[in-house]
Motif scaffolding. Structure first.
Motif, PDB file in Angstrom:
ATOM      1  N   ALA A   1       0.828  -1.297   0.034  1.00 50.69           N
ATOM      2  CA  ALA A   1      -0.122   0.052  -0.040  1.00 50.69           C
ATOM      3  C   ALA A   1       0.755   1.296  -0.027  1.00 50.69           C
ATOM      4  O   ALA A   1       0.370   2.286  -0.133  1.00 50.69           O
ATOM      5  CB  ALA A   1      -0.662   0.035   0.975  1.00 50.69           C
ATOM      6  N   GLU A   2       2.324   0.977  -0.032  1.00 48.03           N
ATOM      7  CA  GLU A   2       3.062   2.146  -0.198  1.00 48.03           C
ATOM      8  C   GLU A   2       3.403   2.569  -1.597  1.00 48.03           C
ATOM      9  O   GLU A   2       2.961   1.592  -2.467  1.00 48.03           O
ATOM     10  CB  GLU A   2       4.338   2.203   0.756  1.00 48.03           C
ATOM     11  CG  GLU A   2       4.038   1.857   2.417  1.00 48.03           C
ATOM     12  CD  GLU A   2       3.322   3.130   2.678  1.00 48.03           C
ATOM     13  OE1 GLU A   2       3.581   4.505   2.272  1.00 48.03           O
ATOM     14  OE2 GLU A   2       2.407   3.045   3.780  1.00 48.03           O
ATOM     15  N   GLY A   3       4.300   3.357  -1.841  1.00 47.13           N
ATOM     16  CA  GLY A   3       4.795   3.411  -3.557  1.00 47.13           C
ATOM     17  C   GLY A   3       4.907   4.916  -3.868  1.00 47.13           C
ATOM     18  O   GLY A   3       5.209   5.902  -3.217  1.00 47.13           O
TER      19      GLY A   3
ATOM     20  N   GLU B   1       5.673  -2.274  -0.401  1.00 49.53           N
ATOM     21  CA  GLU B   1       5.131  -2.734   1.080  1.00 49.53           C
ATOM     22  C   GLU B   1       5.511  -1.537   2.097  1.00 49.53           C
ATOM     23  O   GLU B   1       5.068  -1.336   2.966  1.00 49.53           O
ATOM     24  CB  GLU B   1       5.577  -4.008   1.543  1.00 49.53           C
ATOM     25  CG  GLU B   1       5.114  -5.103   0.676  1.00 49.53           C
ATOM     26  CD  GLU B   1       5.703  -6.443   1.318  1.00 49.53           C
ATOM     27  OE1 GLU B   1       5.706  -6.641   2.378  1.00 49.53           O
ATOM     28  OE2 GLU B   1       6.217  -7.408   0.466  1.00 49.53           O
ATOM     29  N   THR B   2       6.711  -0.849   1.872  1.00 49.92           N
ATOM     30  CA  THR B   2       7.255  -0.132   3.005  1.00 49.92           C
ATOM     31  C   THR B   2       7.609   1.325   2.084  1.00 49.92           C
ATOM     32  O   THR B   2       7.839   1.367   1.039  1.00 49.92           O
ATOM     33  CB  THR B   2       8.334  -0.356   3.662  1.00 49.92           C
ATOM     34  OG1 THR B   2       9.476  -0.677   2.891  1.00 49.92           O
ATOM     35  CG2 THR B   2       8.201  -1.902   4.440  1.00 49.92           C
ATOM     36  N   ASP B   3       7.575   2.437   3.052  1.00 46.11           N
ATOM     37  CA  ASP B   3       7.764   3.875   2.678  1.00 46.11           C
ATOM     38  C   ASP B   3       9.416   3.734   2.244  1.00 46.11           C
ATOM     39  O   ASP B   3       9.869   4.568   1.669  1.00 46.11           O
ATOM     40  CB  ASP B   3       7.357   4.769   3.432  1.00 46.11           C
ATOM     41  CG  ASP B   3       7.894   4.729   4.982  1.00 46.11           C
ATOM     42  OD1 ASP B   3       8.757   3.769   5.339  1.00 46.11           O
ATOM     43  OD2 ASP B   3       7.671   5.539   5.664  1.00 46.11           O
TER      44      ASP B   3
ATOM     45  N   ASN C   1       7.040  -7.273  -2.007  1.00 48.02           N
ATOM     46  CA  ASN C   1       5.915  -7.463  -3.188  1.00 48.02           C
ATOM     47  C   ASN C   1       5.724  -5.909  -3.861  1.00 48.02           C
ATOM     48  O   ASN C   1       5.619  -4.680  -3.091  1.00 48.02           O
ATOM     49  CB  ASN C   1       4.493  -7.521  -2.409  1.00 48.02           C
ATOM     50  CG  ASN C   1       3.489  -7.825  -3.524  1.00 48.02           C
ATOM     51  OD1 ASN C   1       3.651  -8.090  -4.812  1.00 48.02           O
ATOM     52  ND2 ASN C   1       2.073  -7.659  -3.166  1.00 48.02           N
ATOM     53  N   ILE C   2       5.949  -5.857  -5.076  1.00 45.49           N
ATOM     54  CA  ILE C   2       6.054  -4.643  -5.920  1.00 45.49           C
ATOM     55  C   ILE C   2       4.938  -4.883  -6.952  1.00 45.49           C
ATOM     56  O   ILE C   2       4.813  -6.166  -7.615  1.00 45.49           O
ATOM     57  CB  ILE C   2       7.329  -4.347  -6.577  1.00 45.49           C
ATOM     58  CG1 ILE C   2       8.334  -3.987  -5.533  1.00 45.49           C
ATOM     59  CG2 ILE C   2       7.111  -3.340  -7.742  1.00 45.49           C
ATOM     60  CD1 ILE C   2       9.880  -3.964  -5.800  1.00 45.49           C
TER      61      ILE C   2
ATOM     62  N   GLU D   1      -4.781   3.704  -2.152  1.00 48.58           N
ATOM     63  CA  GLU D   1      -6.254   4.235  -2.139  1.00 48.58           C
ATOM     64  C   GLU D   1      -7.073   2.826  -2.388  1.00 48.58           C
ATOM     65  O   GLU D   1      -7.003   1.979  -3.204  1.00 48.58           O
ATOM     66  CB  GLU D   1      -6.795   5.127  -3.124  1.00 48.58           C
ATOM     67  CG  GLU D   1      -8.020   5.689  -2.893  1.00 48.58           C
ATOM     68  CD  GLU D   1      -8.259   6.904  -3.961  1.00 48.58           C
ATOM     69  OE1 GLU D   1      -8.752   7.854  -3.781  1.00 48.58           O
ATOM     70  OE2 GLU D   1      -7.707   6.728  -5.228  1.00 48.58           O
ATOM     71  N   GLY D   2      -8.012   2.597  -1.071  1.00 44.06           N
ATOM     72  CA  GLY D   2      -8.549   1.507  -1.462  1.00 44.06           C
ATOM     73  C   GLY D   2      -8.468   0.072  -0.697  1.00 44.06           C
ATOM     74  O   GLY D   2      -8.684  -1.033  -0.695  1.00 44.06           O
ATOM     75  N   ILE D   3      -6.810   0.048  -0.511  1.00 45.69           N
ATOM     76  CA  ILE D   3      -6.101  -0.898  -0.143  1.00 45.69           C
ATOM     77  C   ILE D   3      -6.496  -1.032   1.371  1.00 45.69           C
ATOM     78  O   ILE D   3      -5.837  -0.024   2.268  1.00 45.69           O
ATOM     79  CB  ILE D   3      -4.758  -1.001  -0.370  1.00 45.69           C
ATOM     80  CG1 ILE D   3      -4.548  -1.200  -1.923  1.00 45.69           C
ATOM     81  CG2 ILE D   3      -3.938  -2.243   0.271  1.00 45.69           C
ATOM     82  CD1 ILE D   3      -3.349  -1.124  -2.684  1.00 45.69           C
TER      83      ILE D   3
END
Length: 319
Positions: free
Chosen positions: A85-87, A106-108, A162-163, A298-300
């Motif tokens: 949910a990051e990215g 997954e991470t900032d 996960n990307i 958004e939405g995750i």
């Protein structure tokens, strides 16, 4: 006379495996820091992964690269279910077309990694040449001899997260003006106008990023949305006991107010609250065609870690 050493048997080339030596292995490459480094530079994999791949492939660089690629596919499959949910939102413009893509991790921390950012730029550069907004078509596009999907899988193997390339949006066409605005790499907006220029699009993108209007113009509001709002307002007005003809006028007035609130062109412009966005467009000789807005993650549904519960669980397990 030839020396005895000339008739000595060939010494085997050790590849890192245990003592089995085959005729084929005698001609394979040695596994040295130099060959490990070479494989790492070619594949982007970690040092230990490269060493293992060379051992498994008897020092053959091509076979080792294929070994790593297959391993990357397996890792990508295993990590696909993890929440990303990051990215970053990345955009690319060319002529009268603009495109933006949401790339998730997954991470900032990884969202700021140079390798991840390079992959994002590669995806955006390819997206500008894709017709429509289909992510599957985008990921099947070849860049530098491999598909973006293969590049994604290799990135998963290299980074260990996960990307995903989750969404894309594009705008533009013959005779239109397009521009983009990205806020803190997390909120992306594309704006398409009739007339105006790219800087005007950027100004409007800033407003849209901040205010998040659901629609651009009243004509964009679906009939079912208006019907539902009209029914709610009618029921509320009838409860007051007013005559039907008065209720009808009240409802229509409130619908106009509702449209002003949900449509971009009716909102007060963030950079000059004394005028509406519609008036700002008019002053600059432009008309709104439409916009697209994407927010990272958004939405995750993000996983919420309960640290206290985790500690309690660990303590219970150790007793």
């Amino acid at each position: 006379m030839a020396s005895a050493s000339a008739f000595a048997p060939l010494s085997p080339v050790f590849t890192g495996k245990s003592a089995s030596v085959t005729p084929t292995s005698l001609f394979m490459g040695e596994i040295t820091p130099k060959t490990i480094k070479e494989l790492r530079e070619n594949t982007g994999a970690g040092m230990m992964d490269c060493k293992k791949a060379l051992i498994e492939s008897d020092g053959d660089q091509e076979a080792a690269a294929e070994f790593l690629r297959k391993k990357g596919l397996a890792q990508a499959d295993k990590k696909a279910s993890r929440i990303a949910a990051e990215g970053k939102i990345v955009v690319c413009t060319e002529g009268n077309k603009a495109v933006m893509v949401e790339v998730n991790c997954e991470t900032d921390f990884v969202a700021k990694d140079d390798s991840f950012l390079g992959f994002c730029d590669k995806v955006a550069g390819a997206a500008i040449g894709v017709e429509g907004d289909n992510v599957e078509s985008l990921m099947s596009t070849e860049v530098g001899g491999e598909t973006l999907e293969s590049s994604r899988q290799a990135m998963v193997s290299k980074i260990g997260e996960n990307i995903q390339v989750r969404r894309m949006a594009s705008r533009g066409g013959e005779g239109s003006t397009v521009g983009a605005y990205v806020h803190m790499n997390r909120i992306g907006v594309l704006v398409e106008l009739e007339g105006g220029d790219e800087s005007l699009c950027t100004d409007l993108g800033m407003h849209i990023a901040a205010m998040n209007p659901p629609f651009a113009v009243p004509e964009d509001v679906p009939a079912d949305v208006l019907d539902k709002e009209r029914q709610i307002l009618t029921d509320q007005a009838l409860e007051s006991g007013k005559p039907a003809e008065i209720v009808e006028k009240m409802v229509e007035g409130r619908i106009r107010k509702y449209l002003e609130e949900i449509c971009l062109v009716s909102q007060n412009f963030v950079k000059d609250s004394g005028i509406t966005v519609g008036k700002y467009l008019e002053n600059n000789g432009a008309k709104m065609i439409g916009f697209s807005r994407i927010v990272v993650g958004e939405g995750i549904e993000k996983k919420e870690d309960d640290f206290a519960a985790e500690v309690a669980k660990m303590a219970g397990g150790s007793s």
